[in-house]
Design an enzyme around this catalytic site. Sequence first.
Site, mmCIF file in Angstrom:
data_model
loop_
_atom_site.group_PDB
_atom_site.id
_atom_site.type_symbol
_atom_site.label_atom_id
_atom_site.label_comp_id
_atom_site.label_asym_id
_atom_site.label_seq_id
_atom_site.Cartn_x
_atom_site.Cartn_y
_atom_site.Cartn_z
ATOM 1 N N CYS A 64 0.839 -1.203 0.000
ATOM 2 C CA CYS A 64 0.000 0.000 0.000
ATOM 3 C C CYS A 64 0.873 1.253 0.000
ATOM 4 O O CYS A 64 1.833 1.339 0.757
ATOM 5 C CB CYS A 64 -0.912 0.002 1.223
ATOM 6 S SG CYS A 64 -2.025 1.419 1.258
ATOM 7 N N CYS A 68 0.559 4.778 6.929
ATOM 8 C CA CYS A 68 -0.081 4.620 8.242
ATOM 9 C C CYS A 68 0.859 3.828 9.171
ATOM 10 O O CYS A 68 1.186 2.667 8.895
ATOM 11 C CB CYS A 68 -1.415 3.892 8.095
ATOM 12 S SG CYS A 68 -2.438 4.552 6.763
ATOM 13 N N CYS A 71 0.333 0.147 10.307
ATOM 14 C CA CYS A 71 -0.197 -0.855 9.374
ATOM 15 C C CYS A 71 0.856 -1.767 8.754
ATOM 16 O O CYS A 71 1.794 -1.303 8.102
ATOM 17 C CB CYS A 71 -0.995 -0.165 8.262
ATOM 18 S SG CYS A 71 -1.826 -1.383 7.211
ATOM 19 N N CYS A 108 -17.018 -8.478 5.395
ATOM 20 C CA CYS A 108 -16.292 -7.227 5.148
ATOM 21 C C CYS A 108 -15.039 -7.500 4.346
ATOM 22 O O CYS A 108 -14.181 -8.278 4.771
ATOM 23 C CB CYS A 108 -15.870 -6.585 6.468
ATOM 24 S SG CYS A 108 -17.220 -6.369 7.627
ATOM 25 N N CYS A 139 -19.798 -5.317 3.329
ATOM 26 C CA CYS A 139 -19.058 -4.126 3.750
ATOM 27 C C CYS A 139 -17.746 -4.108 2.982
ATOM 28 O O CYS A 139 -17.153 -5.161 2.749
ATOM 29 C CB CYS A 139 -18.785 -4.193 5.255
ATOM 30 S SG CYS A 139 -17.774 -2.819 5.846
ATOM 31 N N CYS A 199 -19.379 2.994 8.422
ATOM 32 C CA CYS A 199 -18.633 2.340 9.492
ATOM 33 C C CYS A 199 -17.343 3.145 9.664
ATOM 34 O O CYS A 199 -16.524 3.187 8.749
ATOM 35 C CB CYS A 199 -18.327 0.894 9.090
ATOM 36 S SG CYS A 199 -17.236 0.039 10.248
ATOM 37 N N ARG A 271 -18.052 -1.451 17.812
ATOM 38 C CA ARG A 271 -17.393 -2.734 17.538
ATOM 39 C C ARG A 271 -16.102 -2.893 18.317
ATOM 40 O O ARG A 271 -15.186 -2.074 18.194
ATOM 41 C CB ARG A 271 -17.093 -2.845 16.036
ATOM 42 C CG ARG A 271 -16.499 -4.192 15.631
ATOM 43 C CD ARG A 271 -16.230 -4.206 14.138
ATOM 44 N NE ARG A 271 -17.449 -3.992 13.388
ATOM 45 C CZ ARG A 271 -18.237 -4.961 12.932
ATOM 46 N NH1 ARG A 271 -17.914 -6.214 13.147
ATOM 47 N NH2 ARG A 271 -19.326 -4.687 12.270
HETATM 48 N N1 SAM Z 1 -6.647 0.742 3.040
HETATM 49 C C1 SAM Z 1 -7.930 1.051 3.522
HETATM 50 C C2 SAM Z 1 -7.935 2.176 4.529
HETATM 51 O O1 SAM Z 1 -6.931 2.453 5.147
HETATM 52 O O2 SAM Z 1 -8.999 2.778 4.684
HETATM 53 C C3 SAM Z 1 -8.665 -0.148 4.094
HETATM 54 C C4 SAM Z 1 -7.949 -1.152 4.970
HETATM 55 S S1 SAM Z 1 -7.209 -0.543 6.491
HETATM 56 C C5 SAM Z 1 -6.239 -1.924 6.965
HETATM 57 C C6 SAM Z 1 -8.575 -0.478 7.633
HETATM 58 C C7 SAM Z 1 -8.328 -0.058 9.052
HETATM 59 O O3 SAM Z 1 -7.705 -1.091 9.781
HETATM 60 C C8 SAM Z 1 -7.424 1.139 9.299
HETATM 61 O O4 SAM Z 1 -8.071 2.348 9.108
HETATM 62 C C9 SAM Z 1 -7.055 0.948 10.759
HETATM 63 O O5 SAM Z 1 -7.947 1.657 11.601
HETATM 64 C C10 SAM Z 1 -7.183 -0.556 10.973
HETATM 65 N N2 SAM Z 1 -5.862 -1.160 11.247
HETATM 66 C C11 SAM Z 1 -4.872 -1.381 10.359
HETATM 67 N N3 SAM Z 1 -3.795 -1.912 10.959
HETATM 68 C C12 SAM Z 1 -4.100 -2.050 12.275
HETATM 69 C C13 SAM Z 1 -3.395 -2.528 13.402
HETATM 70 N N4 SAM Z 1 -2.144 -2.971 13.315
HETATM 71 N N5 SAM Z 1 -4.022 -2.531 14.601
HETATM 72 C C14 SAM Z 1 -5.292 -2.060 14.702
HETATM 73 N N6 SAM Z 1 -5.994 -1.598 13.662
HETATM 74 C C15 SAM Z 1 -5.420 -1.561 12.460
HETATM 75 FE FE1 SF4 Z 2 -2.816 1.250 3.362
HETATM 76 FE FE2 SF4 Z 2 -2.821 0.119 5.736
HETATM 77 FE FE3 SF4 Z 2 -3.073 2.753 5.562
HETATM 78 FE FE4 SF4 Z 2 -5.110 1.135 4.721
HETATM 79 S S1 SF4 Z 2 -4.347 1.365 6.803
HETATM 80 S S2 SF4 Z 2 -4.254 2.926 3.682
HETATM 81 S S3 SF4 Z 2 -3.904 -0.604 3.950
HETATM 82 S S4 SF4 Z 2 -1.269 1.552 4.942
#
Ligand code: SAM
Ligand code: SF4
Length: 324
Positions: A64, A68, A71, A108, A139, A199, A271
């Site tokens: 990606c 973040c 992530c 989802c 979702c 959501c 949730r």
């Molecule tokens: N890429 C898209 C986005 O960021 O909107 C969708 C997938 S992203 C993985 C969805 C959500 O998962 C993120 O906004 C975050 O809140 C949550 N998430 C991701 N990694 C996480 C982690 N290590 N621990 C807890 N929540 C996490």
């Molecule tokens: Fe990409 Fe992870 Fe951020 Fe979603 S949360 S935009 S998958 S880096």
Amino acid sequence: MSAPLAERQAADGLRHDWSREEILELFGLPFNDLLFRAQQVHRAGFDPNAVQISTLLSIKTGACPEDCAYCPQSAHYKTELDVERLLPVEEVVAAAREARARGASRFCMGAAWRSPRDRDLEPVLEMVRAVKAEGLETCLTLGMLSEAQVARLKAAGLDYYNHNLDTSPDFYGEIISTRTYQDRLDTLRHVREAGINVCAGGIVGMGESRADRAGLLQALANLPRHPESVPVNLLVRVEGTPLAEVEPPDPFEFVRTLAVARLLMPKSYVRLSAGRESMSDELQALCFLAGANSIFYGEKLLTTGNPDTDQDRRLFERLGLKPL
Ligand code: SAM
Ligand code: SF4
Ligand code: DTB
């Protein structure tokens, strides 16, 4: 023409004008008082013993472009992750059937995109139609969306779109630099205006302060309409990400966050989201008492672990909870 904001806010009988101070006051209540109030509000709006269950599937994994800090799927960090292109529709439908057989009511699908390219959207729409045809709610979480893309999702019959604010506007810059808070609010507005259920939630345990947790809940509760579903994730610390070593929060602070979410958004499903694998059954029971009434069910979240379904079934039995 749409009604002025104040009128729209009054229309649902819920508050959308919370101040940070008021929210911090709730956070600061004695634990028993906070939980008692949250449970009272919960009972006024919901069956207190019913918990909605959704199953997650990563339909496109890793690589990606966003940064973040929490992530494992970000290309900016070196994590042990098998990158996968968009899954074939049949594979997604097979996973959805299995989820339904195990008792999930919503499926989802998540993709590690900044935002979907228009040509990626068509197979995803096909997934939505096929999963709905299996009798499940759908979702998606695909990142940022334009109005035109949201319209296509709506036409395919999508029930919910997940897009998180993640944290307070103040702390946000410490966590993500590749997309702004306003980008996220814009996507949520597009989803809401298209008539898709929203959501939206965030993450606790990223090193944020209580004021940031209050700020996240303030941003969610003061949206023109509350999200139908509010995921509160406990950070899953993944090796290789910048937050791998961050100190975990006091578990009671996590419970407080759920309770305050329940008080601020009395009609929303709150949730108990990522992070359950590291929680005891007793802590999860406190989360339900605080007003959490939905979970992810199934042995995997997107890329990290979630409790075994057998263990969850036992927990539901022991607590007298019924899955929705
Ligand atoms: N890429 C898209 C986005 O960021 O909107 C969708 C997938 S992203 C993985 C969805 C959500 O998962 C993120 O906004 C975050 O809140 C949550 N998430 C991701 N990694 C996480 C982690 N290590 N621990 C807890 N929540 C996490
Ligand atoms: Fe990409 Fe992870 Fe951020 Fe979603 S949360 S935009 S998958 S880096
Ligand atoms: C949400 O708030 N939490 C889910 C879902 N929405 C998409 C994702 C949690 C991901 C946890 C880390 C992983 O498994 O990759």
